[in-house]
Design a protein around this motif. Structure first.
Motif, mmCIF file in Angstrom:
data_model
loop_
_atom_site.group_PDB
_atom_site.id
_atom_site.type_symbol
_atom_site.label_atom_id
_atom_site.label_comp_id
_atom_site.label_asym_id
_atom_site.label_seq_id
_atom_site.Cartn_x
_atom_site.Cartn_y
_atom_site.Cartn_z
ATOM 1 N N ASP A 171 0.857 -1.177 0.000
ATOM 2 C CA ASP A 171 0.000 0.000 0.000
ATOM 3 C C ASP A 171 0.900 1.236 0.000
ATOM 4 O OD1 ASP A 171 -1.614 2.209 0.769
ATOM 5 O OD2 ASP A 171 -3.104 0.832 1.595
ATOM 6 N N LEU A 172 0.905 1.973 -1.122
ATOM 7 C CA LEU A 172 1.839 3.083 -1.287
ATOM 8 C C LEU A 172 1.609 4.178 -0.248
ATOM 9 C CD1 LEU A 172 4.043 4.535 -2.910
ATOM 10 C CD2 LEU A 172 2.244 5.442 -4.392
ATOM 11 N N LYS A 173 0.376 4.619 -0.091
ATOM 12 C CA LYS A 173 0.105 5.712 0.842
ATOM 13 C C LYS A 173 0.455 5.306 2.270
ATOM 14 C CE LYS A 173 -3.605 7.628 -2.026
ATOM 15 N NZ LYS A 173 -5.042 7.984 -2.110
ATOM 16 N N GLU A 174 0.118 4.058 2.625
ATOM 17 C CA GLU A 174 0.420 3.569 3.973
ATOM 18 C C GLU A 174 1.915 3.566 4.225
ATOM 19 O OE1 GLU A 174 0.199 -0.785 5.781
ATOM 20 O OE2 GLU A 174 -1.810 0.066 5.451
ATOM 21 N N GLU A 175 2.718 3.187 3.211
ATOM 22 C CA GLU A 175 4.166 3.129 3.376
ATOM 23 C C GLU A 175 4.740 4.528 3.542
ATOM 24 O OE1 GLU A 175 7.794 1.318 3.896
ATOM 25 O OE2 GLU A 175 5.776 0.453 3.816
ATOM 26 N N VAL A 176 4.258 5.504 2.749
ATOM 27 C CA VAL A 176 4.762 6.876 2.880
ATOM 28 C C VAL A 176 4.406 7.441 4.258
ATOM 29 C CG1 VAL A 176 4.591 9.219 1.961
ATOM 30 C CG2 VAL A 176 4.641 7.267 0.381
ATOM 31 N N LEU A 177 3.178 7.198 4.711
ATOM 32 C CA LEU A 177 2.770 7.702 6.030
ATOM 33 C C LEU A 177 3.576 7.044 7.146
ATOM 34 C CD1 LEU A 177 -1.110 7.868 5.575
ATOM 35 C CD2 LEU A 177 0.533 9.751 5.517
ATOM 36 N N LYS A 178 3.943 5.766 6.948
ATOM 37 C CA LYS A 178 4.760 5.076 7.952
ATOM 38 C C LYS A 178 6.120 5.775 8.094
ATOM 39 C CE LYS A 178 4.757 0.617 7.768
ATOM 40 N NZ LYS A 178 5.099 -0.775 7.352
ATOM 41 N N ILE A 179 6.712 6.180 6.948
ATOM 42 C CA ILE A 179 8.000 6.888 6.997
ATOM 43 C C ILE A 179 7.828 8.223 7.710
ATOM 44 C CG2 ILE A 179 9.849 7.898 5.607
ATOM 45 C CD1 ILE A 179 9.775 4.883 5.508
ATOM 46 N N LEU A 180 6.731 8.933 7.414
ATOM 47 C CA LEU A 180 6.502 10.233 8.062
ATOM 48 C C LEU A 180 6.312 10.080 9.566
ATOM 49 C CD1 LEU A 180 4.091 11.890 5.452
ATOM 50 C CD2 LEU A 180 6.510 12.398 5.811
ATOM 51 N N ASN A 181 5.638 8.985 9.975
ATOM 52 C CA ASN A 181 5.383 8.774 11.409
ATOM 53 C C ASN A 181 6.667 8.551 12.199
ATOM 54 O OD1 ASN A 181 2.629 9.079 11.160
ATOM 55 N ND2 ASN A 181 2.255 6.892 10.790
ATOM 56 N N ILE A 182 7.705 8.044 11.519
ATOM 57 C CA ILE A 182 8.986 7.812 12.207
ATOM 58 C C ILE A 182 9.528 9.127 12.765
ATOM 59 C CG2 ILE A 182 11.392 7.109 11.841
ATOM 60 C CD1 ILE A 182 10.382 5.085 9.824
ATOM 61 N N PHE A 183 9.262 10.219 12.047
ATOM 62 C CA PHE A 183 9.833 11.512 12.428
ATOM 63 C C PHE A 183 8.872 12.349 13.268
ATOM 64 C CE2 PHE A 183 11.841 10.331 8.384
ATOM 65 C CZ PHE A 183 13.193 10.386 8.745
ATOM 66 N N ASN A 184 7.790 11.734 13.779
ATOM 67 C CA ASN A 184 6.802 12.506 14.540
ATOM 68 C C ASN A 184 7.427 13.231 15.727
ATOM 69 O OD1 ASN A 184 4.519 12.256 13.027
ATOM 70 N ND2 ASN A 184 3.737 10.451 14.106
ATOM 71 N N GLY A 185 8.287 12.493 16.474
ATOM 72 C CA GLY A 185 8.887 13.094 17.677
ATOM 73 C C GLY A 185 9.738 14.292 17.330
ATOM 74 N N LEU A 186 10.600 14.157 16.303
ATOM 75 C CA LEU A 186 11.490 15.252 15.913
ATOM 76 C C LEU A 186 10.702 16.421 15.339
ATOM 77 C CD1 LEU A 186 14.416 16.136 15.770
ATOM 78 C CD2 LEU A 186 14.600 15.025 13.529
ATOM 79 N N ILE A 187 9.628 16.106 14.593
ATOM 80 C CA ILE A 187 8.795 17.174 14.012
ATOM 81 C C ILE A 187 8.113 17.975 15.113
ATOM 82 C CG2 ILE A 187 6.701 17.594 12.660
ATOM 83 C CD1 ILE A 187 7.534 15.255 10.889
ATOM 84 N N GLU A 188 7.601 17.281 16.144
ATOM 85 C CA GLU A 188 6.953 17.975 17.267
ATOM 86 C C GLU A 188 7.964 18.781 18.065
ATOM 87 O OE1 GLU A 188 4.905 15.041 19.497
ATOM 88 O OE2 GLU A 188 3.418 14.612 17.920
ATOM 89 N N GLU A 189 9.166 18.199 18.207
ATOM 90 C CA GLU A 189 10.209 18.885 18.980
ATOM 91 C C GLU A 189 10.600 20.207 18.310
ATOM 92 O OE1 GLU A 189 14.894 18.170 20.167
ATOM 93 O OE2 GLU A 189 13.598 16.440 19.766
ATOM 94 N N LYS A 190 10.728 20.197 16.948
ATOM 95 C CA LYS A 190 11.143 21.404 16.224
ATOM 96 C C LYS A 190 9.948 22.259 15.780
ATOM 97 C CE LYS A 190 14.740 21.236 13.569
ATOM 98 N NZ LYS A 190 15.697 20.948 12.471
ATOM 99 N N LYS A 191 8.714 21.790 16.138
ATOM 100 C CA LYS A 191 7.497 22.517 15.769
ATOM 101 C C LYS A 191 7.444 22.813 14.264
ATOM 102 C CE LYS A 191 6.685 24.741 20.250
ATOM 103 N NZ LYS A 191 7.574 23.808 20.997
ATOM 104 N N ILE A 192 7.790 21.805 13.493
ATOM 105 C CA ILE A 192 7.779 21.937 12.026
ATOM 106 C C ILE A 192 6.369 21.699 11.509
ATOM 107 C CG2 ILE A 192 8.582 20.862 9.868
ATOM 108 C CD1 ILE A 192 11.248 20.358 11.267
ATOM 109 N N HIS A 193 5.933 22.518 10.545
ATOM 110 C CA HIS A 193 4.624 22.355 9.911
ATOM 111 C C HIS A 193 4.789 21.413 8.716
ATOM 112 C CE1 HIS A 193 3.188 25.645 12.382
ATOM 113 N NE2 HIS A 193 4.208 26.397 11.939
#
Length: 970
Positions: free
Chosen positions: A655-677
């Motif tokens: 599932d292409l969309k599921e795989e891309v979202l899985k990669i994005l979820n890996i960086f959730n902590g760092l994204i929240e830490e840097k408050k990146i949009h």
């Protein structure tokens, strides 16, 4: 006196009698003449009208037959091009649709199509209507003998969908049906000329019921075979009725592509029926005149008879002359020529009307000014040629020259002139034919230039070229190197090849010639010869030039062979180096990851012991450093593997969309830490499931998204977008774009970033750390997947990394099950799981097969923390013996071990009848995907790569305990 008076009276009477007789004869003659000519005029008018009618009808009929047959051919071609080759289920919707389409084909073309055979790759289906008008469908075995071979049929094929159809046609029924639409009147017949035979079309006529006069048939047959339409008069005999008619005959040839039959429609009309109406109207007039005619006939019988004979002869000669002129005009039109006449002074006196079509001049203009339309040089040459021919009393001459058309264009023309002499051998004039040969001339000139180019090419080739006949006799040669030949080159034409080449080549030449002549295929010979300069190696290729000649190309390949030998040795050396590099990479992976496994594992255990705040900080520094080192090691090993050419694609469905979202979820902590949009978008077209290398796509996205997050300041923006374009039905090109608002890259450093170990800031004080391999690895992986990495950036504004990869759309709408062989665990399984003394809740008998002491110590301490008392084997051989002697619920198996490695041990365990089902989990520093797949294919149930996490070990044990409790397998 009386006698004189009587004599005068008698003379007067006699003269009056002769006058009255003469006057009466003249009157009767005039009446008969006018009546006869009026009758002839009406008859001729009727005949001409009938000629025009028959000519038009036969042309319409022929074109109608040809047009209808062409429509049938086009419909059948469309039909075969639109058949779905995957129709297999009888009674299915698609199969019924096919039968409905087949019925429509029969409805539209029933009068010609007798049977349709649809030939799929695995079966044949035939359709036809029986005598009771029932639509019959029949299935045939694919290997059965075609039943249509003896019938007239047409094969329609389609190379794209591998389906063909065979249409068995009833040509007689079709033509009979089409011609039945044309009414010709009484005493008329419709005939068909087919391949030299005249056939009756009517129901009561057959091919043997119609016979034509041999001369008439020969004339018709000749015109049809030349493709000329024609009209004729002659006698036709109808055997069925026994009647013979003097008929008007019109024929119009036609073709039925792709059939090769020679066909023509022939319409016949009895001439007597045409003139019968005129005869009735004049019967009364003739009755009145018959008495007078009897008197005149007695006197003029002989005269009339002779005149009639002469008239018939003249009529026949006139017809022959008219036909001759008709054929002459046709020939002139076909040959693009015109006729002209010159007198004894060689002045043009007459020219045929075709000059207007050929040159554009009207006849009067051409007669006056024809000399101006020659070039001066050509006219002088022609003048000299004619004067010489007259002087030598030649009967004809031929000459080519350039002629100027009225529009100013120059064409190439050819004249053939017949010189006319009187009985005294004096020149009287010229009859000539001028023909437009411009197209032929241009073709000949192109042929000459082509031959010259070919000759130049052959002379420029490094090969020694010999052209010879099938007996080996040399006809021509183009030789660059005389080293091969034993005879001087100027003497080899006319000799056998075996006579001018070294004796050692004779047997090879004989065999090569036999093979080329019998098979028509190119033959390559290689042979050695001893010359004064040493041993030379030659390669000769022999193939057919045409049906009578062969051509051989021989080349000195001594240097090439020496180079090939050196290249082969270099390739073998390179393969040995690659093999050594591969083994080195595997050893490096194992040797580096193994101690890292012990280091990080011990750290994980220490984190669960009582520690003060300072000790926790120290451990986190050590853990983070170890993870960073592991990441660096992974990058170096991945890039080394790519450079060694050992990286290949492992295609899977996901599932292409599921795989891309899985990669994005890996960086959730760092994204929240840097408050990146972070924003992402998928184009509506993007398919849900695709087939491509999921792991490599994930690695590319991980590197590029990770870079974007690393170089984007706090509060920045990142946009991930996925678009696509479908092509060739199921293929798709996916376009990925990662745009950030980071620090940006200067133009002079963009290209260098793709190089390994290179960063935008290589100084010792750089803010962003890393190996500099992420982009290099990503670019190599993108290229491997058929795409290209593009970078657009502006300092202080941000960067956009985009790439495209090719994949295949998977049409199955069911959810794609993971095809990976690694052990993945859901987030809710990891969160809150307490693995301390988990053996109390999940009791298992565990065997550990490991040879490294550090890892053994780590695993013993870990298992002690988990509450398990494990059995240890220090190599694969011991592991197999342990399984044979004891019962285990789970085996952790290292790969690289002495005496017997983990893969060999797994294979041996799977051969044990009672112990073959025990789950085996790979536990190795060999982290390449190919290694993991190889382990699974041999029989392992899962694979954990070093350095492993404590939670991975614990959850793996928990998972297998649950499966054991349910009676299943992992």
């Amino acid at each position: 006196m009386k006698k004189d008076t009587q004599a005068a009276y008698s003379k007067t009477y006699s003269e009056a009698y002769r006058w009255f007789v003469g006057a009466g004869f003249i009157v009767v003659f005039l009446i008969i003449f006018l009546a006869y000519n009026f009758f002839e005029a009406l008859s001729d008018s009727q005949v001409k009208a009938k000629h025009q009618f028959l000519s038009k009808q036969v042309e319409l009929a022929a074109k109608d037959v040809q047009s209808q047959f062409s429509m049938t051919f086009d419909d059948l071609m469309f039909f075969v091009n639109t058949i779905d080759p995957n129709i297999h289920v009888e009674g299915s919707k698609e199969q019924l649709s096919l039968e409905g389409r087949t019925r429509r084909v029969f409805n539209n073309h029933r009068n010609i199509v007798d049977t349709l055979v649809i030939n799929f790759s695995d079966r044949m289906i035939s359709y036809h209507f029986d005598s009771k008008n029932n639509f019959i469908k029949t299935l045939h075995d694919q290997g059965s003998i075609p039943f249509w071979e003896d019938s007239r049929h047409i094969v329609f094929g389609n190379s794209i969908n591998s389906v063909s159809i065979v249409a068995i046609i009833d040509l007689d029924r079709f033509i009979n049906n089409r011609l039945g639409n044309y009414y010709l009147g009484l005493s008329s017949e419709k005939l068909l000329y087919a391949n030299g035979k005249v056939i009756g079309i009517s129901d009561y006529l057959s091919s043997d019921d119609v016979s034509l006069d041999s001369k008439l048939y020969s004339e018709i047959d000749n015109d049809i075979r030349q493709g000329f339409k024609g009209n004729y008069q002659g006698r036709i005999q109808i055997s069925e009725s026994g009647s013979t008619m003097d008929a008007l005959i019109h024929q119009y040839p036609f073709t039925l592509y792709p059939l090769t039959d020679t066909l023509s429609v022939i319409f016949v009309q009895d001439k007597a029926v045409i003139t019968s109406g005129v005869i009735d109207n004049y019967m009364y007039l003739l009755g009145i005149l018959v008495v007078l005619l009897l008197i005149v006939i007695l006197t003029l019988f002989r005269f009339i008879k002779n005149a009639e004979v002469a008239n018939q002869t003249l009529s026949k000669n006139s017809q022959k002359i008219s036909e001759l002129f008709r054929q002459q005009n046709l020939l002139l039109q076909e040959s693009r020529g015109f006729i002209y006449f010159q007198d004894a002074n060689r002045l043009l006196t007459e020219v045929s009307s075709e000059v207007v079509q050929i040159l554009g001049y009207d006849q009067v203009d051409f007669l006056k000014n024809y000399r101006n339309y020659f070039s001066k040089e050509d006219f002088e040459d022609l003048d000299r040629l004619i004067n010489k021919a007259i002087a030598e009393q030649k009967e004809s001459i031929s000459f080519e020259f350039n002629f100027q058309k009225k529009n100013g264009d120059w064409i190439r023309a050819r004249v053939f002139e017949r010189l006319v002499y009187d009985n005294s051998k004096r020149f009287n004039g010229i009859v000539g034919i001028c023909t437009d040969i411009h197209d032929k001339y241009l073709a000949e000139q192109e042929q000459i230039r082509s031959n010259q180019r070919l000759k130049s090419i052959m002379q420029g080739l490094p090969d020694n070229i010999l052209i010879c006949d099938y007996e080996g006799e040399i006809l021509d040669y183009y030789v660059q190197d005389q080293l091969l030949f034993t005879s001087p080159l100027h003497t080899i034409v006319g000799k056998k090849m075996t006579e001018v080449l070294p004796e050692s080549v004779e047997n090879l030449l004989h065999k090569g010639f036999e093979t080329v002549i019998s098979t028509g295929k190119l033959v390559t010979l290689e042979f050695e010869t001893l010359r004064q300069s040493g041993k030379k190696i030659f390669e000769m290729r022999i193939f057919k030039l045409d049906d009578e000649r062969l051509i051989s190309l021989a080349r000195n390949v001594t240097g090439q062979k020496l180079w090939e030998k050196g290249l082969q040795e270099a390739m073998e050396a390179a393969e040995q180096a690659n093999k050594a590099k591969t083994e080195f990479l595997a050893n490096m992976s194992h040797e580096i990851r193994t101690p890292m496994n012990g280091l990080l594992g011990i750290i994980s255990l220490m984190e669960n012991t009582p520690l003060n705040e300072q000790q926790v900080k120290y451990l986190r520094v050590i853990r983070d450093s170890g993870n960073a080192l592991t990441s660096i090691i992974n990058d170096i090993l991945d890039y080394s593997k790519i450079e060694a050419g050992m990286m290949s694609l492992d295609i899977s469905k996901f599932d292409l969309k599921e795989e891309v979202l899985k990669i994005l979820n890996i960086f959730n902590g760092l994204i929240e830490e840097k408050k990146i949009h972070l924003r992402y978008s998928f184009e509506q077209f993007i398919p849900k499931y695709v087939q491509m290398d999921k792991l490599k796509l994930g690695q590319i996205l991980f590197n590029l998204i990770g870079n974007a997050i690393k170089f984007t300041p706090n509060g920045g923006d990142i946009i991930v977008s996925v678009t696509g374009e479908m092509f060739l039905e199921r293929n798709v090109m996916l376009n990925f774009s990662i745009k950030d608002s980071g620090i940006g890259i200067s133009d002079d450093k963009i290209q260098s970033l793709k190089m390994p170990f290179v960063q935008a800031d290589n100084s010792n004080t750089r803010e962003y750390k890393g190996t500099g391999l992420g982009l290099a690895i990503s670019e190599k992986l993108i290229m491997l997947m058929g795409g290209e990495l593009e970078i657009e950036s502006q300092l202080g504004v941000g960067s956009t990394f985009s790439f495209s990869v090719f994949g295949t759309i998977w049409n199955d709408q069911q959810r794609v099950q993971s095809e990976e062989v690694t052990l993945d665990f859901k987030e809710d399984e990891v969160k809150g799981f307490d693995w301390i003394n988990m053996a109390n809740e999940y009791p298992m008998s565990i065997l550990l097969v490991e040879d490294n002491e550090t890892n053994l110590k780590f695993m013993k301490m870990l298992m002690n923390e988990l509450g398990y008392d494990i059995t240890i084997a220090k190599n694969g051989l011991e592991g197999v013996m342990a399984v044979q002697e004891g019962d285990f619920d789970l085996i952790f198996m290292d790969i690289q071990m002495p005496k017997m490695n983990g893969l060999e041990a797994t294979a041996q365990i799977r051969k044990l009848e009672e112990k073959s089902k025990v789950p085996i989990i790979g536990l190795s520093a060999n982290a390449f995907h190919e290694d993991i797949n190889n382990a699974i294919s041999i029989g392992m149930n899962g694979y954990l790569t070093k350095p492993v996490q404590v939670m991975e070990i614990a959850l793996t044990i928990k998972k297998h305990h649950e499966l054991k409790s349910k009676g299943g397998t992992f």
